[in-house]
Design a protein around this motif. Structure first.
Motif, PDB file in Angstrom:
ATOM      1  N   THR A 160       0.871  -1.517   0.293  1.00 10.47           N
ATOM      2  CA  THR A 160       0.330  -0.052   0.199  1.00 10.47           C
ATOM      3  C   THR A 160       0.779   0.839  -0.183  1.00 10.47           C
ATOM      4  O   THR A 160       0.564   2.099  -0.731  1.00 10.47           O
ATOM      5  N   VAL A 161       1.691   1.237   0.983  1.00 13.04           N
ATOM      6  CA  VAL A 161       2.828   2.237   0.991  1.00 13.04           C
ATOM      7  C   VAL A 161       3.386   2.680  -0.399  1.00 13.04           C
ATOM      8  O   VAL A 161       3.629   3.956  -1.463  1.00 13.04           O
ATOM      9  N   ARG A 162       3.695   1.437  -1.208  1.00 11.93           N
ATOM     10  CA  ARG A 162       4.654   1.780  -2.451  1.00 11.93           C
ATOM     11  C   ARG A 162       3.746   2.359  -3.110  1.00 11.93           C
ATOM     12  O   ARG A 162       3.857   3.360  -4.411  1.00 11.93           O
ATOM     13  N   ARG A 163       2.570   2.253  -3.165  1.00  8.55           N
ATOM     14  CA  ARG A 163       1.649   2.648  -4.342  1.00  8.55           C
ATOM     15  C   ARG A 163       1.383   3.689  -3.739  1.00  8.55           C
ATOM     16  O   ARG A 163       1.237   4.865  -5.164  1.00  8.55           O
ATOM     17  N   LEU A 164       1.067   4.102  -2.622  1.00  9.28           N
ATOM     18  CA  LEU A 164       0.547   5.407  -2.765  1.00  9.28           C
ATOM     19  C   LEU A 164       1.761   6.492  -3.270  1.00  9.28           C
ATOM     20  O   LEU A 164       1.645   7.806  -3.273  1.00  9.28           O
ATOM     21  N   ARG A 165       2.998   5.881  -2.854  1.00 11.04           N
ATOM     22  CA  ARG A 165       3.813   6.716  -3.368  1.00 11.04           C
ATOM     23  C   ARG A 165       4.183   6.673  -4.647  1.00 11.04           C
ATOM     24  O   ARG A 165       5.005   8.251  -5.313  1.00 11.04           O
ATOM     25  N   ALA A 166       3.213   5.791  -5.179  1.00  5.08           N
ATOM     26  CA  ALA A 166       3.590   5.581  -7.024  1.00  5.08           C
ATOM     27  C   ALA A 166       2.947   6.535  -6.716  1.00  5.08           C
ATOM     28  O   ALA A 166       3.109   7.587  -7.805  1.00  5.08           O
ATOM     29  N   MET A 167       1.744   7.005  -6.543  1.00  4.65           N
ATOM     30  CA  MET A 167       0.808   7.850  -6.908  1.00  4.65           C
ATOM     31  C   MET A 167       1.295   9.120  -6.621  1.00  4.65           C
ATOM     32  O   MET A 167       1.101  10.108  -7.883  1.00  4.65           O
ATOM     33  N   ALA A 168       2.320   9.070  -5.573  1.00  5.86           N
ATOM     34  CA  ALA A 168       2.670  11.012  -5.143  1.00  5.86           C
ATOM     35  C   ALA A 168       3.643  11.531  -6.494  1.00  5.86           C
ATOM     36  O   ALA A 168       3.441  12.274  -7.108  1.00  5.86           O
ATOM     37  N   SER A 169       4.475  10.339  -6.556  1.00  9.19           N
ATOM     38  CA  SER A 169       5.883  10.641  -8.191  1.00  9.19           C
ATOM     39  C   SER A 169       5.380  10.755  -9.121  1.00  9.19           C
ATOM     40  O   SER A 169       5.067  11.906 -10.149  1.00  9.19           O
ATOM     41  N   LEU A 170       3.593  10.068  -9.445  1.00  6.75           N
ATOM     42  CA  LEU A 170       3.398   9.866 -10.771  1.00  6.75           C
ATOM     43  C   LEU A 170       2.812  12.234 -10.962  1.00  6.75           C
ATOM     44  O   LEU A 170       2.794  12.821 -12.051  1.00  6.75           O
ATOM     45  N   CYS A 171       1.748  12.828 -10.142  1.00  7.84           N
ATOM     46  CA  CYS A 171       1.703  14.053  -9.491  1.00  7.84           C
ATOM     47  C   CYS A 171       1.964  15.022  -9.764  1.00  7.84           C
ATOM     48  O   CYS A 171       2.188  15.340 -10.567  1.00  7.84           O
ATOM     49  N   ARG A 172       3.468  14.447  -9.083  1.00  9.36           N
ATOM     50  CA  ARG A 172       4.633  15.037  -9.575  1.00  9.36           C
ATOM     51  C   ARG A 172       5.445  15.112 -11.084  1.00  9.36           C
ATOM     52  O   ARG A 172       6.024  16.396 -11.506  1.00  9.36           O
ATOM     53  N   GLN A 173       4.891  14.006 -11.182  1.00  7.87           N
ATOM     54  CA  GLN A 173       6.057  14.382 -12.460  1.00  7.87           C
ATOM     55  C   GLN A 173       4.768  14.239 -14.022  1.00  7.87           C
ATOM     56  O   GLN A 173       5.344  15.676 -14.844  1.00  7.87           O
ATOM     57  N   SER A 174       3.677  14.901 -13.416  1.00  8.07           N
ATOM     58  CA  SER A 174       2.729  15.981 -14.311  1.00  8.07           C
ATOM     59  C   SER A 174       3.212  17.249 -14.071  1.00  8.07           C
ATOM     60  O   SER A 174       2.049  17.663 -14.828  1.00  8.07           O
ATOM     61  N   ALA A 175       3.133  17.679 -12.505  1.00  6.79           N
ATOM     62  CA  ALA A 175       3.040  18.819 -12.298  1.00  6.79           C
ATOM     63  C   ALA A 175       4.055  19.217 -13.482  1.00  6.79           C
ATOM     64  O   ALA A 175       4.419  20.452 -14.031  1.00  6.79           O
ATOM     65  N   ALA A 176       5.874  18.485 -13.800  1.00  2.00           N
ATOM     66  CA  ALA A 176       6.116  19.166 -14.470  1.00  2.00           C
ATOM     67  C   ALA A 176       6.477  19.368 -15.774  1.00  2.00           C
ATOM     68  O   ALA A 176       6.671  20.420 -16.521  1.00  2.00           O
ATOM     69  N   TYR A 177       4.765  18.608 -15.958  1.00  2.00           N
ATOM     70  CA  TYR A 177       4.767  18.572 -17.939  1.00  2.00           C
ATOM     71  C   TYR A 177       3.713  19.197 -17.719  1.00  2.00           C
ATOM     72  O   TYR A 177       3.061  20.001 -19.408  1.00  2.00           O
ATOM     73  N   SER A 178       2.482  19.913 -16.632  1.00  2.00           N
ATOM     74  CA  SER A 178       1.935  21.157 -16.702  1.00  2.00           C
ATOM     75  C   SER A 178       1.929  22.261 -16.044  1.00  2.00           C
ATOM     76  O   SER A 178       1.474  22.576 -14.937  1.00  2.00           O
ATOM     77  N   PRO A 179       3.005  23.280 -16.123  1.00  2.00           N
ATOM     78  CA  PRO A 179       3.098  24.245 -15.511  1.00  2.00           C
ATOM     79  C   PRO A 179       1.312  24.610 -14.719  1.00  2.00           C
ATOM     80  O   PRO A 179       1.217  25.461 -13.951  1.00  2.00           O
ATOM     81  N   ASP A 180       0.862  24.707 -15.936  1.00  3.15           N
ATOM     82  CA  ASP A 180      -0.046  25.869 -15.451  1.00  3.15           C
ATOM     83  C   ASP A 180      -1.308  24.787 -14.367  1.00  3.15           C
ATOM     84  O   ASP A 180      -2.334  25.145 -13.580  1.00  3.15           O
ATOM     85  N   ARG A 181      -0.994  23.858 -14.090  1.00  2.02           N
ATOM     86  CA  ARG A 181      -1.923  22.672 -13.184  1.00  2.02           C
ATOM     87  C   ARG A 181      -0.680  22.376 -11.837  1.00  2.02           C
ATOM     88  O   ARG A 181      -1.264  21.501 -10.866  1.00  2.02           O
ATOM     89  N   SER A 182       0.258  23.048 -12.117  1.00  2.00           N
ATOM     90  CA  SER A 182       0.970  21.963 -11.065  1.00  2.00           C
ATOM     91  C   SER A 182       0.795  22.433  -9.502  1.00  2.00           C
ATOM     92  O   SER A 182       1.040  21.615  -9.254  1.00  2.00           O
TER      93      SER A 182
END
Length: 59
Positions: free
Chosen positions: A3-25
């Motif tokens: 569960t911890v791995r999956r939750l941290r993976a979700m956080a990582s995906l959000c951070r990666q998405s923020a890097a590519y979407s400055p308007d929604r970062s």
């Protein structure tokens, strides 16, 4: 721990998405913070469960 791995993976995906979407970062980084918080809580619960089990064995 899975569960911890999956939750941290979700956080990582959000951070990666923020890097590519400055308007929604700001929103994505806040969401990453949420997932990290959930992962910390899950990890804390896991260790509480582990230590509670070891306390039961000692008694």
């Amino acid at each position: 721990m899975e569960t911890v791995r999956r939750l941290r993976a979700m956080a990582s995906l959000c951070r990666q998405s923020a890097a590519y979407s400055p308007d929604r970062s700001w929103k994505l980084l806040a969401e990453a913070e949420y997932w990290e918080h959930m992962a910390s809580n899950a990890l804390l619960e896991h260790f509480k469960d582990c230590t509670a089990g070891s306390n039961d064995l000692a008694a």
